[in-house]
Design a protein around this motif. Structure first.
Motif, short mmCIF file in Angstrom:
data_model
loop_
_atom_site.label_atom_id
_atom_site.label_comp_id
_atom_site.label_asym_id
_atom_site.label_seq_id
_atom_site.Cartn_x
_atom_site.Cartn_y
_atom_site.Cartn_z
N GLN A 122 0.83 -1.21 0.00
CA GLN A 122 0.00 0.00 0.00
C GLN A 122 0.87 1.26 0.00
N ALA A 123 1.98 1.23 0.74
CA ALA A 123 2.86 2.39 0.78
C ALA A 123 3.50 2.63 -0.58
N LEU A 124 3.85 1.56 -1.27
CA LEU A 124 4.43 1.70 -2.61
C LEU A 124 3.41 2.24 -3.60
N GLU A 125 2.16 1.80 -3.50
CA GLU A 125 1.12 2.27 -4.41
C GLU A 125 0.74 3.72 -4.14
N ALA A 126 0.95 4.20 -2.90
CA ALA A 126 0.55 5.55 -2.53
C ALA A 126 1.52 6.61 -3.04
N VAL A 127 2.67 6.20 -3.57
CA VAL A 127 3.64 7.16 -4.08
C VAL A 127 3.03 7.87 -5.30
N ASN A 128 3.09 9.18 -5.30
CA ASN A 128 2.55 10.03 -6.39
C ASN A 128 1.05 9.87 -6.58
N ARG A 129 0.33 9.48 -5.57
CA ARG A 129 -1.11 9.34 -5.68
C ARG A 129 -1.77 10.68 -5.35
N SER A 130 -2.87 10.98 -6.01
CA SER A 130 -3.59 12.22 -5.77
C SER A 130 -4.33 12.16 -4.45
N TYR A 131 -4.40 13.30 -3.79
CA TYR A 131 -5.19 13.39 -2.56
C TYR A 131 -6.66 13.44 -2.93
N PRO A 132 -7.55 13.06 -2.03
CA PRO A 132 -8.98 13.11 -2.34
C PRO A 132 -9.42 14.53 -2.70
N GLY A 133 -10.13 14.65 -3.81
CA GLY A 133 -10.62 15.95 -4.26
C GLY A 133 -9.58 16.79 -4.97
N LYS A 134 -8.38 16.27 -5.15
CA LYS A 134 -7.30 17.00 -5.81
C LYS A 134 -6.86 16.24 -7.06
N VAL A 135 -6.25 16.94 -7.98
CA VAL A 135 -5.70 16.32 -9.18
C VAL A 135 -4.20 16.60 -9.15
N THR A 136 -3.43 15.61 -8.69
CA THR A 136 -1.99 15.78 -8.54
C THR A 136 -1.26 14.54 -9.03
N GLY A 137 0.06 14.59 -9.01
CA GLY A 137 0.90 13.43 -9.27
C GLY A 137 0.77 12.86 -10.67
N ARG A 138 0.82 11.51 -10.74
CA ARG A 138 0.76 10.81 -12.02
C ARG A 138 -0.55 11.09 -12.75
N PHE A 139 -1.60 11.24 -11.97
CA PHE A 139 -2.93 11.47 -12.54
C PHE A 139 -2.97 12.81 -13.28
N ARG A 140 -2.45 13.84 -12.65
CA ARG A 140 -2.39 15.16 -13.27
C ARG A 140 -1.53 15.11 -14.54
N ALA A 141 -0.40 14.43 -14.44
CA ALA A 141 0.50 14.32 -15.60
C ALA A 141 -0.20 13.60 -16.76
#
Length: 162
Positions: free
Chosen positions: A17-36
């Motif tokens: 879970q900690a590995l999957e959480a790297v660069n994950r977007s926060y709830p209600g935000k568009v950040t990280g890999r998703f934004r890219a």
């Protein structure tokens, strides 16, 4: 002060879970890999599947995230920026098509399109324009205002058989 009664244990490896959480977007935000991935779709013209793979995301994850309202809002805002930034280029291209002599039909069509663009300028929204919803106007009563009687003339009861 350190506790010397317990033996030293080396730090453990991060959990899945900690590995999957790297660069994950926060709830209600568009950040990280998703934004890219979204920016790749809008600005580079990447297809959804290609953008997901290029940013180490699952295709299903990106597709499902696009259903969320805050993601749609971000996506549409970026598309609006792209549309507005490309508008001058479109205008100049239409001018060059209008001024060319090889294809007269394209010149006429470009001239018509340029006329429509100038006609489609949206007026600024005035405060007097009607908008959906309920408007409540509060004003001070004047001395000559007559109160209106709003009591019903006849009360209908559900139990009456009239």
């Amino acid at each position: 002060m350190t506790d010397t009664t317990q033996p030293f244990t080396p730090p453990t490896a991060p959990t899945r879970q900690a590995l999957e959480a790297v660069n994950r977007s926060y709830p209600g935000k568009v950040t990280g890999r998703f934004r890219a991935a979204l920016l790749d779709m809008v600005w580079k013209g990447s297809r959804r599947d290609d953008a997901a793979k290029a940013n180490s995301m699952s295709i299903h994850g990106l597709r499902e995230a696009l259903r969320k309202p805050h993601v749609k809002a971000f996506y549409l805002a970026e598309l609006g920026v792209l549309r507005e930034s490309e508008r001058p280029k479109t205008f100049h291209r239409l001018c060059s098509l209008r001024d060319q002599d090889e294809n007269k039909n394209a010149a006429v069509a470009a001239a018509k399109a340029l006329e429509q663009i100038s006609d489609e300028q949206l007026p600024a929204r005035s405060s007097n324009a009607p908008s959906p919803g309920v408007t409540i106007v509060i004003r001070h009563a004047r001395a000559d205002d007559v109160p209106i009687d709003i009591t019903p003339a006849k009360v209908i009861d559900a139990g009456d058989s009239d």
